[in-house]
Scaffold this motif. Structure first.
Motif: not given
Lengths: 127, 298, 486
Positions: A41, A71-75, A38, A78
């Protein structure tokens, strides 16, 4: 990954978003960042380095379109699952691109013919 | 439908705009024909040498002076006739602030907090403590750097949508400056506020600004995204024999003692440099903002 | 470092205006002394000349040569010991020259010279010490003669023939010690340059307006009297006038009760000293008739009222002019402060905030006259004329304030004569009113009265004209918080 892993040099002639992308490429190529890791942000990077968040977004967007990140949904962001530390030759060569361009520029300024430069380069590479 | 109309009425124009703005004091012209639109959400760094007219431009944009020509608008309304609804949404910190010197910092915040409906008491209190600012000291007794920081806390505590800072970093030490830039960056990120700040410390700009505007001798020479300054502009150095073949440049041209010439060039619409850059013997330097500033302003 | 540099040093340490004024003052005293010596018919010419010269000595030593202490302090802070030494050398050079030259002249003429020399040294060292002592000492200095007279009547008579006791010599030594002690403390930075306890000489640092304007601007003159005393309770969008007064600052600021109590105590002490002096004088006067003292009190009363009215006008005018000149203080804050309503509401609130205080102060001056009137034989003419004068003064205040707010600020060249005319009018109305009320009114009193009323009418007309122009300019301004050109 932590935001402190990046170094930002605002005064450099290279725009900050390019600096970030470049560092991501190296970190991934060098194996410090593995697939699925990850990324911090946008807010964290912006806050840590006191830079404009849009610059960070732009860098992430560019890295995403290059296939480095996903793009990982909600995370958040990564490192793309497809990325391997041992890259294809083209990808590794791409990392050398800025230096090659600088070399070309210097050669032009010195008014050196291309074949002389290439001959010397070839000899250096064979050593 | 109503919500949409209301939304449109709330945000009818860009946070700041100037049309043909000109101003002068007693015969000396300070600003000439400035056209400027500052988009919502951008962080604009206004850069220029001392005396270039930065402070005057900021004050004119906010309606703090009556310009000789042209007009300025704040959120679509004439700056000289804005209403309380717009006043609530803006915060301005002048250079070397000295307002309300006879009140303590706590009194000053108490006073101002009554007028701003979104005043963030917790933020004001916490930031004063974090920045080690004494709340019970008279504002006039603080050092210039402390005064500036108090004013910045004041401006941020009113939760503005438009923040205008005149030389905010001039009296701050590096740590305080970084704190300020961080705060600006986060605000721009989370609240989407528009920030305009003037400075001659270019590294601040490069970190946090999304756009920059060069003000030189009262004229706006350049207004573009900050990355463009590094990617679209460069310095071309030509030796003496090629001097006459230098491309025509409106931005900056310098002749050196040995007859060589350097000009600031710009990529064309297709992203290519002018043809002259490809001549043998010329040198193309990609410039940092500071070098570009010097190249243009000298 | 040659002699010329040393001699020029004290002159370089003070503002140009002060320099010229002091030189002129000293030269005038010298010329006057010479004229008295040549053409005077005094019984003891040497005394008259010595006194004249003594008067001429005070001002340069209090306001010119004292400036070297600032130079010495700066030199020490900048680590330039040579300059500090030069400052001291210059002081001694001037002191010796200004003392020994006239003494030699006196001795040559054959006049007594020892007593004048001691007297002059006292004046010089006294003036110098005065400049180095705290400001609050300066405030009381004005009352010293009165107080001294009350405590020890006839003390001035001791002075010329101080034969028996070495009183002047002791005083000289004490003053020298005080001056030396303050000099050391100041130069070494132990004595602050701010507030009431700073030396009077700091005044010279900031040019002709003096440090007062600086202190006023930053609110620093209130520092020793508690924490500024500003009171923001009750401010807010619901009370725009009170809120604007906070923004206008200075004497417009709403203050806390504690601050008022402190000010009252301070004023009591300030006024208590002369009152005490008068009272002591009254106790000592053998007759027990208090007519004379009532007259003194009344005179003080009315005199205060007469001076106060132009002062009120001057105060609001200078304060607001300065407020409307600076772009980094309250002006932008007020311009951008929400919650004060529409443009028209803001303008009205500003007018009320800017005018309430001066008008109330003018009214207070009139009340003071009313309060003093019961002790007058026939107070009606005084009250009537003072009412006219106060009304005209109020109109002048309104005119000057409106012109500042309207963006047409007047310089000293307009405001100065206006204020002077106002002062003359107040004074004349008091004098003529008293004349009319007294039993022995001169025959031409009515002519004087007519002249006074014509003068009042002219001043009122002038003020009204200015006020109208200011009002129109203010009404034409898109927003009133736009800075005026300096």
């Amino acid at each position: 990954m932590d935001a402190s892993l990046l170094t930002i040099q605002p005064a450099s002639p290279e725009p900050i978003y390019r600096q970030i992308v470049e560092q991501l490429r190296r970190l991934i190529a060098g194996g410090q960042l593995g697939a699925g890791d990850l990324l911090p942000s946008v807010r964290d990077v912006a806050a840590f380095h006191a830079i404009n968040p849009m610059t960070v977004s732009r860098a992430y967007g560019m890295a995403e379109s290059e296939g480095l990140l996903e793009r990982l949904r909600g995370k958040g962001m990564a490192v793309a699952a497809t990325v391997r530390p041992t890259q294809t030759q083209t990808q590794r060569l791409a990392l050398l691109e800025p230096q090659l361009q600088a070399l070309v520029r210097h050669a032009r300024e010195l008014e050196l013919p291309a074949d002389a430069v290439l001959r010397r380069l070839g000899r250096l590479l064979e050593d | 439908m109503n919500a949409m109309l209301k939304d449109a009425a709330d945000r009818p124009g860009p946070p700041l705009a100037a049309r043909d703005l000109g101003h002068g004091y007693e015969g000396a012209t300070v600003l000439r024909g400035i056209d400027l639109d500052i988009a919502a959400g951008s962080v604009l760094g206004l850069i220029g040498r001392n005396g270039a007219g930065k402070s005057t431009l900021l004050r004119a944009l906010l309606g703090l002076l009556e310009p000789t020509t042209g007009e300025t608008r704040v959120f679509g309304k004439p700056a000289l006739a804005m209403d309380d609804g717009i006043r609530q949404r803006i915060a301005y910190v002048p250079q070397q602030p000295e307002a309300l010197a006879w009140l303590t910092v706590a009194q000053m915040f108490d006073y101002l907090g009554r007028f701003y409906p979104r005043w963030n008491h917790a933020f004001a209190r916490d930031t004063l403590a974090r920045w080690q600012l004494p709340a019970n000291k008279l504002f006039g007794k603080l050092s210039p750097g402390e005064r500036q920081r108090v004013e910045l806390v004041r401006a941020l505590a009113s939760e503005p949508e438009l923040l205008v800072l005149d030389e905010p970093a001039a009296a701050l030490d590096p740590v305080a400056r970084r704190e300020l830039l961080r705060e600006i960056a986060l605000r721009a990120c989370e609240a989407g506020i528009t920030v305009v700040f003037s400075t001659h410390i270019v590294s601040d700009l490069e970190r946090v600004a999304s756009d920059i505007a060069f003000l030189h001798q009262g004229r706006l020479l350049l207004h573009c995204p900050v990355d463009d300054t590094k990617e679209r502009y460069a310095r071309l150095w030509l030796p003496a024999r090629l001097g006459p073949h230098a491309p025509a440049s409106t931005l900056g041209r310098r002749s050196h003692a040995d007859g060589s010439v350097s000009v600031v060039i710009e990529r064309d619409a297709h992203g290519r440099w002018p043809d002259e850059a490809a001549q043998p013997g010329v040198r193309l330097d990609v410039l940092g903002l500071e070098d570009l500033f010097v190249e243009i302003a000298e | 470092m040659n002699a010329a540099t040393v001699l020029l040093t004290p002159w370089r340490a003070v503002p140009v205006g002060t320099r010229r004024l002091m030189a002129a003052f000293y030269l005038l005293a010298c010329i006057a002394g010479t004229l008295i010596a040549l053409f005077g018919h005094a019984r003891t010419p040497w005394l008259a000349v010595a006194l004249t010269y003594g008067v001429g000595l005070f001002a340069p030593w209090a306001f010119l040569f004292s400036g070297t202490v600032l130079l010495a302090k700066d030199a020490r802070q900048l680590r330039v010991p040579a300059l500090e030494r030069v400052a001291v050398e210059a002081l001694f050079a001037y002191a010796l020259a200004m003392l020994l030259l006239p003494t030699a002249v006196f001795a040559l003429i054959g006049w007594p010279w020892a007593t004048p020399m001691i007297g002059w040294s006292l004046v010089m060292v006294g003036g110098f010490a005065f400049a180095l002592l705290p400001r609050y000492v300066a405030v009381f200095c004005g009352f010293l003669p009165t107080l001294g007279h009350a405590l020890a009547p006839g003390w001035p008579r001791l002075f010329p023939h101080a034969g028996g006791e070495p009183l002047p010599e002791i005083a000289l030594l004490v003053l020298l010690a005080v001056a030396g002690w303050r000099w050391r403390g100041f130069v070494r930075g132990r004595i602050s340059e701010q507030g009431w306890s700073s030396p009077t000489v700091v005044q010279l640092r900031y040019g002709s307006w003096g440090a007062w304007s600086q202190m006023q601007a930053s609110g620093r003159n209130t520092l020793t009297l508690g924490q500024g005393g500003g009171n923001v309770a009750g401010c807010g969008p619901s009370r725009p006038v009170r809120s604007l007064r906070v923004g206008l600052g200075g004497w417009y600021t709403p203050r806390s009760l504690r601050w008022h109590v402190q000010q009252l105590a301070f004023m009591t002490v300030l006024l208590g000293v002369p009152a005490l002096a008068i009272w002591l004088g009254h106790l000592r006067s053998s007759g027990g008739q208090d007519h004379g003292n009532v007259a003194v009190l009344l005179g003080a009363f009315f005199g205060f009222a007469v001076v106060a009215s132009p002062m009120v006008c001057l105060l609001s005018w200078t304060w607001l002019s300065r407020r409307w000149q600076r772009v980094n203080t309250e002006l932008p804050m007020l311009a951008l402060l929400p919650g004060l309503g529409s443009a028209q509401a803001r303008q009205q609130a500003l007018l009320r905030a800017a005018l309430q205080r001066p008008l109330a102060a003018h009214a207070a001056c009139f009340v003071l006259v009313l309060a003093g009137s019961p002790w007058m034989p026939d107070a009606l003419p005084v009250i009537g004329l003072q009412a006219v004068a106060v009304a005209v003064g109020a109109l002048t205040s309104i005119a000057l304030v409106l012109d500042v707010l309207g963006g047409r600020p007047h310089g000293l060249w307009t405001a100065g004569p206006l204020l002077a005319a106002m002062f003359v009018l107040q004074m004349a109305s008091l004098v003529i009113g008293t004349l009319l009320g007294s039993h022995h009114a001169p025959g031409h009193a009515s002519a004087l009265l007519a002249g006074l009323l014509v003068g009042a009418g002219l001043l009122a007309g002038w003020s009204a004209h200015l006020a109208r122009a200011g009002w129109r300019a203010l009404a034409a301004r898109p927003q009133p918080f736009v800075a005026n050109p300096a």
